[in-house]
Design a protein around this motif. Structure first.
Motif, PDB file in Angstrom:
ATOM      1  N   GLY A  50       0.809  -1.225   0.000  1.00  0.00           N
ATOM      2  CA  GLY A  50       0.000   0.000   0.000  1.00  0.00           C
ATOM      3  C   GLY A  50       0.836   1.265   0.000  1.00  0.00           C
ATOM      4  O   GLY A  50       2.008   1.274  -0.404  1.00  0.00           O
ATOM      5  N   ILE A  51       0.243   2.341   0.496  1.00  0.00           N
ATOM      6  CA  ILE A  51       0.846   3.674   0.359  1.00  0.00           C
ATOM      7  C   ILE A  51       2.141   3.827   1.160  1.00  0.00           C
ATOM      8  O   ILE A  51       2.938   4.720   0.894  1.00  0.00           O
ATOM      9  CB  ILE A  51      -0.174   4.760   0.773  1.00  0.00           C
ATOM     10  CG1 ILE A  51       0.240   6.121   0.205  1.00  0.00           C
ATOM     11  CG2 ILE A  51      -0.352   4.820   2.276  1.00  0.00           C
ATOM     12  CD1 ILE A  51      -0.821   7.175   0.345  1.00  0.00           C
ATOM     13  N   ARG A  52       2.391   2.965   2.119  1.00  0.00           N
ATOM     14  CA  ARG A  52       3.621   3.094   2.910  1.00  0.00           C
ATOM     15  C   ARG A  52       4.858   2.925   2.035  1.00  0.00           C
ATOM     16  O   ARG A  52       5.902   3.502   2.314  1.00  0.00           O
ATOM     17  CB  ARG A  52       3.669   2.034   4.017  1.00  0.00           C
ATOM     18  CG  ARG A  52       2.657   2.206   5.118  1.00  0.00           C
ATOM     19  CD  ARG A  52       2.692   1.021   6.065  1.00  0.00           C
ATOM     20  NE  ARG A  52       2.476  -0.229   5.368  1.00  0.00           N
ATOM     21  CZ  ARG A  52       3.334  -1.238   5.336  1.00  0.00           C
ATOM     22  NH1 ARG A  52       4.466  -1.155   5.977  1.00  0.00           N
ATOM     23  NH2 ARG A  52       3.061  -2.334   4.660  1.00  0.00           N
ATOM     24  N   LEU A  53       4.767   2.096   1.000  1.00  0.00           N
ATOM     25  CA  LEU A  53       5.939   1.783   0.190  1.00  0.00           C
ATOM     26  C   LEU A  53       5.735   1.990  -1.306  1.00  0.00           C
ATOM     27  O   LEU A  53       6.666   2.345  -2.014  1.00  0.00           O
ATOM     28  CB  LEU A  53       6.341   0.307   0.390  1.00  0.00           C
ATOM     29  CG  LEU A  53       6.919  -0.070   1.738  1.00  0.00           C
ATOM     30  CD1 LEU A  53       7.154  -1.564   1.798  1.00  0.00           C
ATOM     31  CD2 LEU A  53       8.233   0.655   1.965  1.00  0.00           C
ATOM     32  N   CYS A  54       4.549   1.731  -1.779  1.00  0.00           N
ATOM     33  CA  CYS A  54       4.343   1.650  -3.223  1.00  0.00           C
ATOM     34  C   CYS A  54       3.975   3.013  -3.792  1.00  0.00           C
ATOM     35  O   CYS A  54       3.091   3.690  -3.263  1.00  0.00           O
ATOM     36  CB  CYS A  54       3.236   0.639  -3.515  1.00  0.00           C
ATOM     37  SG  CYS A  54       2.929   0.468  -5.274  1.00  0.00           S
ATOM     38  N   LYS A  55       4.633   3.397  -4.882  1.00  0.00           N
ATOM     39  CA  LYS A  55       4.371   4.730  -5.435  1.00  0.00           C
ATOM     40  C   LYS A  55       2.974   4.829  -6.038  1.00  0.00           C
ATOM     41  O   LYS A  55       2.486   5.923  -6.291  1.00  0.00           O
ATOM     42  CB  LYS A  55       5.434   5.105  -6.468  1.00  0.00           C
ATOM     43  CG  LYS A  55       5.484   4.219  -7.675  1.00  0.00           C
ATOM     44  CD  LYS A  55       6.637   4.622  -8.579  1.00  0.00           C
ATOM     45  CE  LYS A  55       6.684   3.709  -9.792  1.00  0.00           C
ATOM     46  NZ  LYS A  55       7.808   4.017 -10.664  1.00  0.00           N
ATOM     47  N   LYS A  56       2.319   3.693  -6.264  1.00  0.00           N
ATOM     48  CA  LYS A  56       0.945   3.736  -6.773  1.00  0.00           C
ATOM     49  C   LYS A  56      -0.094   3.621  -5.658  1.00  0.00           C
ATOM     50  O   LYS A  56      -1.293   3.679  -5.900  1.00  0.00           O
ATOM     51  CB  LYS A  56       0.733   2.612  -7.787  1.00  0.00           C
ATOM     52  CG  LYS A  56       1.557   2.828  -9.042  1.00  0.00           C
ATOM     53  CD  LYS A  56       1.326   1.764 -10.071  1.00  0.00           C
ATOM     54  CE  LYS A  56       2.139   2.094 -11.317  1.00  0.00           C
ATOM     55  NZ  LYS A  56       2.241   0.974 -12.235  1.00  0.00           N
ATOM     56  N   GLY A  57       0.369   3.440  -4.433  1.00  0.00           N
ATOM     57  CA  GLY A  57      -0.551   3.210  -3.318  1.00  0.00           C
ATOM     58  C   GLY A  57      -1.442   4.401  -3.030  1.00  0.00           C
ATOM     59  O   GLY A  57      -1.020   5.552  -3.115  1.00  0.00           O
ATOM     60  N   ILE A  58      -2.673   4.110  -2.673  1.00  0.00           N
ATOM     61  CA  ILE A  58      -3.655   5.146  -2.346  1.00  0.00           C
ATOM     62  C   ILE A  58      -4.047   5.057  -0.871  1.00  0.00           C
ATOM     63  O   ILE A  58      -4.267   6.060  -0.215  1.00  0.00           O
ATOM     64  CB  ILE A  58      -4.904   4.997  -3.244  1.00  0.00           C
ATOM     65  CG1 ILE A  58      -4.538   5.315  -4.700  1.00  0.00           C
ATOM     66  CG2 ILE A  58      -6.039   5.906  -2.776  1.00  0.00           C
ATOM     67  CD1 ILE A  58      -5.609   4.927  -5.705  1.00  0.00           C
ATOM     68  N   CYS A  67      -7.661   5.041 -10.275  1.00  0.00           N
ATOM     69  CA  CYS A  67      -6.235   4.799  -9.987  1.00  0.00           C
ATOM     70  C   CYS A  67      -5.525   6.051  -9.472  1.00  0.00           C
ATOM     71  O   CYS A  67      -4.479   5.959  -8.836  1.00  0.00           O
ATOM     72  CB  CYS A  67      -5.522   4.275 -11.225  1.00  0.00           C
ATOM     73  SG  CYS A  67      -5.376   5.509 -12.539  1.00  0.00           S
ATOM     74  N   GLY A  68      -6.063   7.230  -9.786  1.00  0.00           N
ATOM     75  CA  GLY A  68      -5.495   8.475  -9.277  1.00  0.00           C
ATOM     76  C   GLY A  68      -4.298   8.999 -10.045  1.00  0.00           C
ATOM     77  O   GLY A  68      -3.712  10.010  -9.666  1.00  0.00           O
ATOM     78  N   LEU A  69      -3.909   8.339 -11.156  1.00  0.00           N
ATOM     79  CA  LEU A  69      -2.727   8.806 -11.893  1.00  0.00           C
ATOM     80  C   LEU A  69      -2.912  10.228 -12.405  1.00  0.00           C
ATOM     81  O   LEU A  69      -1.986  11.036 -12.388  1.00  0.00           O
ATOM     82  CB  LEU A  69      -2.435   7.865 -13.075  1.00  0.00           C
ATOM     83  CG  LEU A  69      -1.819   6.513 -12.737  1.00  0.00           C
ATOM     84  CD1 LEU A  69      -1.567   5.711 -14.005  1.00  0.00           C
ATOM     85  CD2 LEU A  69      -0.521   6.689 -11.953  1.00  0.00           C
ATOM     86  N   CYS A  70      -4.111  10.547 -12.864  1.00  0.00           N
ATOM     87  CA  CYS A  70      -4.353  11.890 -13.402  1.00  0.00           C
ATOM     88  C   CYS A  70      -4.206  12.948 -12.309  1.00  0.00           C
ATOM     89  O   CYS A  70      -3.747  14.063 -12.569  1.00  0.00           O
ATOM     90  CB  CYS A  70      -5.737  11.965 -14.035  1.00  0.00           C
ATOM     91  SG  CYS A  70      -7.060  11.512 -12.903  1.00  0.00           S
ATOM     92  N   VAL A  71      -4.567  12.583 -11.085  1.00  0.00           N
ATOM     93  CA  VAL A  71      -4.459  13.533  -9.974  1.00  0.00           C
ATOM     94  C   VAL A  71      -2.992  13.780  -9.648  1.00  0.00           C
ATOM     95  O   VAL A  71      -2.548  14.909  -9.450  1.00  0.00           O
ATOM     96  CB  VAL A  71      -5.205  12.988  -8.739  1.00  0.00           C
ATOM     97  CG1 VAL A  71      -5.046  13.921  -7.554  1.00  0.00           C
ATOM     98  CG2 VAL A  71      -6.676  12.771  -9.067  1.00  0.00           C
ATOM     99  N   ARG A  72      -2.216  12.696  -9.617  1.00  0.00           N
ATOM    100  CA  ARG A  72      -0.799  12.832  -9.268  1.00  0.00           C
ATOM    101  C   ARG A  72      -0.023  13.594 -10.339  1.00  0.00           C
ATOM    102  O   ARG A  72       0.916  14.315 -10.041  1.00  0.00           O
ATOM    103  CB  ARG A  72      -0.183  11.444  -9.096  1.00  0.00           C
ATOM    104  CG  ARG A  72      -0.658  10.741  -7.853  1.00  0.00           C
ATOM    105  CD  ARG A  72       0.361   9.687  -7.451  1.00  0.00           C
ATOM    106  NE  ARG A  72      -0.009   9.095  -6.189  1.00  0.00           N
ATOM    107  CZ  ARG A  72      -0.755   8.008  -6.097  1.00  0.00           C
ATOM    108  NH1 ARG A  72      -1.193   7.408  -7.171  1.00  0.00           N
ATOM    109  NH2 ARG A  72      -1.066   7.527  -4.915  1.00  0.00           N
ATOM    110  N   ILE A  73      -0.392  13.385 -11.603  1.00  0.00           N
ATOM    111  CA  ILE A  73       0.395  13.950 -12.702  1.00  0.00           C
ATOM    112  C   ILE A  73       0.052  15.419 -12.964  1.00  0.00           C
ATOM    113  O   ILE A  73       0.850  16.157 -13.534  1.00  0.00           O
ATOM    114  CB  ILE A  73       0.180  13.110 -13.990  1.00  0.00           C
ATOM    115  CG1 ILE A  73       1.372  13.234 -14.937  1.00  0.00           C
ATOM    116  CG2 ILE A  73      -1.090  13.501 -14.724  1.00  0.00           C
ATOM    117  CD1 ILE A  73       2.505  12.343 -14.584  1.00  0.00           C
ATOM    118  N   CYS A  74      -1.108  15.849 -12.547  1.00  0.00           N
ATOM    119  CA  CYS A  74      -1.558  17.211 -12.851  1.00  0.00           C
ATOM    120  C   CYS A  74      -0.647  18.232 -12.170  1.00  0.00           C
ATOM    121  O   CYS A  74      -0.425  18.162 -10.962  1.00  0.00           O
ATOM    122  CB  CYS A  74      -2.995  17.402 -12.375  1.00  0.00           C
ATOM    123  SG  CYS A  74      -3.576  19.098 -12.604  1.00  0.00           S
ATOM    124  N   PRO A  75      -0.087  19.182 -12.933  1.00  0.00           N
ATOM    125  CA  PRO A  75       0.808  20.164 -12.313  1.00  0.00           C
ATOM    126  C   PRO A  75       0.086  21.066 -11.319  1.00  0.00           C
ATOM    127  O   PRO A  75       0.725  21.763 -10.542  1.00  0.00           O
ATOM    128  CB  PRO A  75       1.336  20.969 -13.513  1.00  0.00           C
ATOM    129  CG  PRO A  75       0.347  20.761 -14.597  1.00  0.00           C
ATOM    130  CD  PRO A  75      -0.242  19.398 -14.383  1.00  0.00           C
TER     131      PRO A  75
END
Ligand code: SF4
Ligand code: SF4
Ligand code: SF4
Length: 222
Positions: free
Chosen positions: A100-108, A196-204
């Motif tokens: 999960g989020i403790r280690l994984c860069k994709k974790g939510i 997945c939240g990728l769009c949130v993370r990538i948005c400047p």
């Protein structure tokens, strides 16, 4: 040991095919053990068993070839390490989880915390049949929640807001073509979005361009 037969039925003692010998299954929380615990489990295997430690498919640890007359003393030593035996039979079994989020860069979400809470609340409860729980930190589902009786995975639910600079990075990153930027604003096709939240993370400018529940927002790595 009181009511030894009952304990053997419910807990992590498994009769081997060899007479008088048992496998002992030790419970973990989301597959985590300290190095101290692991070192001492190896030592227990040397002293009571065959010198091997077996990792099960459900993130437990087994010690094999334990003589029946040693079950009481090894149980006590396992307890002294702050560990419990796994649960067997028609009950809620050990909760498994990805890092999960403790280690994984994709974790939510924080799978370890959730697994710890579920372990305390639910593991060992009687059920009509074996009940398996798995937690994944994001829709990638590495802990395979879909093939457990109860499966959960983390999601982010993006919703479009104003102020977009129209870089269209969110469009490019979404593998599901769920984002389209129109008229200076990202639009989310909820029927395609898997969270997945990728769009949130990538948005400047994601703190302004997407809104999502506070519980999720606070868990986005900065
Ligand atoms: S399910 Fe997601 S958070 Fe968990 S290990 Fe896989 S990619 Fe990482
Ligand atoms: S990544 Fe952010 S700023 Fe860029 S188009 Fe998407 S919402 Fe707009
Ligand atoms: S959360 Fe993931 S699936 Fe949903 S729109 Fe964003 S990138 Fe696409």
């Amino acid at each position: 040991m009181n009511d030894k037969h009952g304990l053997i039925e419910q807990h992590g003692y498994i009769k081997q095919q060899q007479d008088g010998l048992y496998a002992i299954r030790v419970r973990t929380i989301a597959g985590n053990l300290t190095s101290f615990q692991l070192h001492n489990l190896a030592d227990l295997s040397d002293r009571y068993g065959n010198g091997q430690v077996h990792i099960t498919t459900r993130q437990s640890v087994e010690l094999h070839w334990i003589p029946e007359k040693k079950l009481d003393s090894i149980f006590q030593e396992i307890n002294e390490l702050g560990l419990l035996l796994a649960v067997r039979g028609p009950r809620i079994l050990t909760v498994i989880a990805c890092p999960g989020i403790r280690l994984c860069k994709k974790g939510i979400c924080n799978t370890k915390n959730l697994a710890t809470q579920l372990d305390a609340l639910m593991v060992g409860r009687s059920q009509p049949s074996k009940t398996k729980i798995a937690l994944s930190g994001c829709p990638n589902s590495c802990a395979k929640p879909q093939i457990n009786d109860i499966g959960l995975h983390g999601v982010i639910v993006p919703t479009a807001d104003s102020g977009c600079i129209e870089c269209k990075t969110c469009e490019k990153v979404c593998k599901f073509k769920a984002v389209s930027v129109q008229n200076g604003k990202p639009h989310i096709a909820v029927e395609k979005c898997i969270g997945c939240g990728l769009c949130v993370r990538i948005c400047p400018n994601c703190q302004h361009q997407f809104q999502f529940p506070q519980s999720h927002q606070s868990k986005i790595p900065q």
